[in-house]
Design an enzyme around this catalytic site. Structure first.
Site, PDB file in Angstrom:
ATOM      1  N   HIS A 254       0.842  -1.204   0.000  1.00 42.78           N
ATOM      2  CA  HIS A 254       0.000   0.000   0.000  1.00 42.78           C
ATOM      3  C   HIS A 254       0.877   1.256   0.000  1.00 42.78           C
ATOM      4  CE1 HIS A 254      -3.922  -1.928   0.443  1.00 42.78           C
ATOM      5  NE2 HIS A 254      -3.362  -2.762   1.291  1.00 42.78           N
ATOM      6  N   ASP A 318      -0.594  -5.295   5.634  1.00 43.16           N
ATOM      7  CA  ASP A 318      -1.588  -6.170   5.010  1.00 43.16           C
ATOM      8  C   ASP A 318      -1.454  -6.194   3.487  1.00 43.16           C
ATOM      9  OD1 ASP A 318      -2.411  -3.424   5.086  1.00 43.16           O
ATOM     10  OD2 ASP A 318      -4.369  -4.042   4.354  1.00 43.16           O
ATOM     11  N   GLU A 319      -2.024  -7.221   2.895  1.00 44.29           N
ATOM     12  CA  GLU A 319      -2.266  -7.335   1.461  1.00 44.29           C
ATOM     13  C   GLU A 319      -1.024  -7.087   0.609  1.00 44.29           C
ATOM     14  OE1 GLU A 319      -6.970  -6.265   1.049  1.00 44.29           O
ATOM     15  OE2 GLU A 319      -5.597  -4.565   1.097  1.00 44.29           O
ATOM     16  N   ASN A 320       0.124  -7.498   1.103  1.00 40.07           N
ATOM     17  CA  ASN A 320       1.335  -7.400   0.294  1.00 40.07           C
ATOM     18  C   ASN A 320       1.518  -8.708  -0.464  1.00 40.07           C
ATOM     19  OD1 ASN A 320       3.837  -6.885  -0.824  1.00 40.07           O
ATOM     20  ND2 ASN A 320       4.932  -7.496   1.023  1.00 40.07           N
ATOM     21  N   GLU A 370      -1.819 -10.329   8.777  1.00 44.25           N
ATOM     22  CA  GLU A 370      -0.779 -10.913   7.938  1.00 44.25           C
ATOM     23  C   GLU A 370       0.575 -10.953   8.639  1.00 44.25           C
ATOM     24  OE1 GLU A 370      -3.561  -9.139   4.728  1.00 44.25           O
ATOM     25  OE2 GLU A 370      -3.106  -8.847   6.839  1.00 44.25           O
TER      26      GLU A 370
END
Length: 682
Positions: A254, A318-320, A370
């Site tokens: 992000h 998150d969301e890497n 995560e």
């Protein structure tokens, strides 16, 4: 035998206590519902002589809270108070007594005792924050009759179930002005929430002024950011409300905005970084193999952490997906050198470096779930957000983290931006029926409602947060056995209107949007449609391929609709009652709605149309058609095949999404159709 009798008496007393609480919860609109409440027979009259006396060491927090209380009480009652400010060390009608002025942290004692008699009111607490919580309860107890406003004579002993009761607001996708933040902080305090999680950075913007790295606001914010003085002001404002402020700087993923300003920190060479205009998960990621990355973050954190006195600091995490990491030869060599098997282990390496940096600065690292990897130190705090929608089974990571020794906070189930019903959120309990040890229980700090801002603007954000977040606040404050949904909704309807007193726009901006859609024509037919439609759930709004940008319009019909359509909830219950018993009252309740909707298209059709309204024409027409046929059938107790066919076609249309919304009375209409077919068909 004696032991059995004692147990029986305890059970009976417990049942009587629960029954008494149930009676009172139907009488008083308190939210969150307190731990214990006892009612007596008299009342305290509110008149111009009311005074607040503070009989403890002076606290700015209590002083400001007392003034706010007096202003809000005067506004609610219309009483002109002789004394508009608290007095110190003398008797008053309302006496505030506490032991200490608290530094806000996990150990802050928020308990209080509220005692209301005919002649005086005492709020007693161990900390000044407990006084704030007691004042909010007292204000909610304001009652009235034809002649006067009054407080009922009750005694309340109250304390929260969880120490972390938060609201996260994302200001990166859509920037939210200071006024929006402050009115939501006041709303949080009114329902005893105590943590504001400020999501300040993401792909779409970096929202903090940095004097060390000024390119962040110059190139990564579109000019929309908070100055350091503004941040200090918000933190102080929150502190006086008894609310801790936790910042979030989201790394290593992000990171599009950060890398737009400082591309040398990126994981892909010769890549053109730019602020992201769309919603979603993107590839730009900080490079964890470069020492300059950690130097940058240490310098940035050293500058920013003093703005936020709280011990906790959220690093996202998150969301890497690690796409750019996997494409980078230097990062591959770095992984081999440090014996890191995959990108998850690489991110753990990165997180451990950040934790050491934050520890030096006196901060405790917090991250999305995560970061819960085998080598992550248990000093980190796990923010549990993923559930079945993200492919995580067994209710998410909260219990797993607690059992492994991590402090943990729940957001899975509290994602209010998904536009799920208040019933859905209210049913989520951080612990549920899972058996945990005392040590494991202590690790579960509480929960946070999360307001991601992809689909909201300052005009609509309040209606996406409130009033559902008040129900989440109750879930996190009140005892586990407070869970009657119908009673909660009864109390929430009152609390929702009271929240308007704090400047929230969650109710009034519906009509602002409808006037904009109609270009200031009669909005009555649009209001009727809004009350039976809800926005599409769980990010389905752009399922037709529309990619909303950060500057797209969010002033359409779906933005006027809310997660719990008012008339739909009422009508669906009325239909259930009617199908059970077709008496005069139940029939009249159904007919009143059907009559109103039968006239909808007649009113709607007279409006001058525009592209924003034209998409609603078939909705209005089919609603009127279905309602007219059902109304005539129920009144006459007759229906023929032709009418049934037309009715079926109208309901079939109403099943379809319209203007990014769904009609949520369809099931009830189908039930009435079946009833008419079974009972009235010629």
């Amino acid at each position: 035998m004696k032991k059995f009798i004692i147990i029986l008496l305890i059970v009976q007393c417990s049942n009587l206590f629960v029954q008494a609480q149930d009676v009172l919860s139907n009488k008083y609109d308190l939210m969150p519902w307190p731990k214990e409440i006892t009612e007596y027979s008299d009342q305290f009259t509110i008149d111009q002589n009311l005074t607040i006396a503070i009989n403890s060491k002076k606290s700015e927090r209590v002083d400001k809270a007392a003034v706010r209380f007096l202003r809000r009480l005067a506004h609610r009652t219309g009483v002109f108070l002789d004394k508009g400010f608290p007095v110190y060390n003398q008797k008053g009608n309302i006496n505030l007594i506490y032991d200490t002025a608290s530094a806000l942290n996990l150990n802050t004692d928020e308990s209080y005792v509220l005692e209301i008699s005919k002649s005086k009111i005492d709020i007693t607490a161990k900390s000044d924050v407990g006084i704030l919580r007691g004042l909010e309860t007292l204000l909610q107890l304001t009652q009235f009759n034809k002649k006067t406003y009054y407080f009922p004579n009750v005694t309340i002993n109250d304390a929260p179930r969880f120490v972390w009761r938060g609201l996260m607001i994302d200001v990166s996708r859509h920037f939210q002005p200071i006024a929006v933040i402050k009115r939501n902080l006041e709303a949080m305090a009114s329902v005893k929430m105590n943590v504001f999680h400020w999501h300040l950075t993401d792909d779409q913007g970096f929202r903090i002024e940095s004097k060390v790295y000024p390119k962040l606001q110059e190139f990564a914010s579109d000019g929309l950011f908070y100055t350091q003085n503004q941040i200090k002001d918000v933190v102080a404002f929150a502190n006086n409300l008894g609310i801790r402020v936790i910042p979030e700087i989201d790394v290593p993923g992000h990171a599009s905005a950060i890398l737009t300003a400082y591309p040398e920190l990126g994981s892909k060479d010769n890549y053109t970084y730019s602020i992201e205009r769309f919603a979603g998960v993107f590839d730009p990621t900080l490079d964890p193999s470069k020492e300059i990355t950690y130097t940058f973050l240490e310098n940035l954190f050293t500058e920013i952490t003093p703005l936020f006195p709280d011990e906790y600091f959220h690093i996202g995490g998150d969301e890497n997906e690690g796409k750019h990491w996997s494409e980078n030869e230097e990062i591959k060599k770095f992984k081999e050198k440090h014996q890191l098997k995959n990108n998850h282990e690489l991110q753990t390496h990165f997180n451990i470096r950040l934790e050491k940096i934050l520890n030096k600065l006196g901060k405790k690292l917090m991250g999305w779930d995560e970061i819960l990897t085998p080598n992550m130190p248990t000093t980190a705090v796990i923010h549990s957000w993923r559930g079945e929608n993200e492919g995580v089974a067994n209710g998410g990571s909260l219990i797993e983290a607690a059992k492994k020794g991590y402090q943990t906070v729940l957001s899975n189930g509290f994602y209010i931006d998904r536009m799920l019903s208040v019933e859905h959120h209210y049913a989520v309990d951080p612990i549920g029926d899972i058996k945990l040890s005392k040590e494991e229980l202590s690790k579960i700090l509480g929960g946070e409602a999360t307001m991601w801002s992809e689909l909201v603007t300052p005009q609509t954000i309040d209606s996406r947060i409130w009033p559902r977040t008040a129900a989440i606040a109750e879930r996190l404050w009140s005892t586990k056995d407070v869970k009657d949904i119908h009673n909660m909704k009864k109390r929430l309807s009152v609390i929702s209107y009271q929240l308007e007193e704090l400047g929230l726009t969650h109710i009034k901006n519906r009509d602002v949007i409808l006037r904009s859609i109609s270009h200031n024509q009669d909005i009555s037919s649009l209001e009727d449609l809004v009350k039976i439609c809800e926005p599409l759930k769980i990010y389905a709004r752009n399922k037709d391929g529309i990619e909303y940008k950060t500057y797209s319009s969010f002033s359409l019909f779906a933005d006027a609709c809310t997660a719990d359509a008012l008339d739909a909830n009422i009508f669906n219950k009325k239909v259930t009652n009617f199908l059970k018993v077709q008496n005069r009252l139940n029939t009249a309740n159904i007919l009143s709605f059907l009559e109103k909707w039968a006239k909808n298209y007649d009113t709607f059709s007279k409006l001058e149309k525009n592209p924003k309204m034209s998409v609603l024409e078939d909705l209005s027409k089919n609603l009127s058609t279905a309602s007219t046929i059902l109304k005539e059938a129920i009144e006459s107790k007759k229906i023929n095949n032709d009418s049934l066919l037309v009715l079926k076609e109208a309901i079939a249309y109403l099943k379809l999404p319209v203007a990014d919304t769904e009609v949520v009375i369809v099931t009830a209409l189908e039930q009435l159709e079946k009833h008419c077919k079974a009972n009235y068909k010629k």
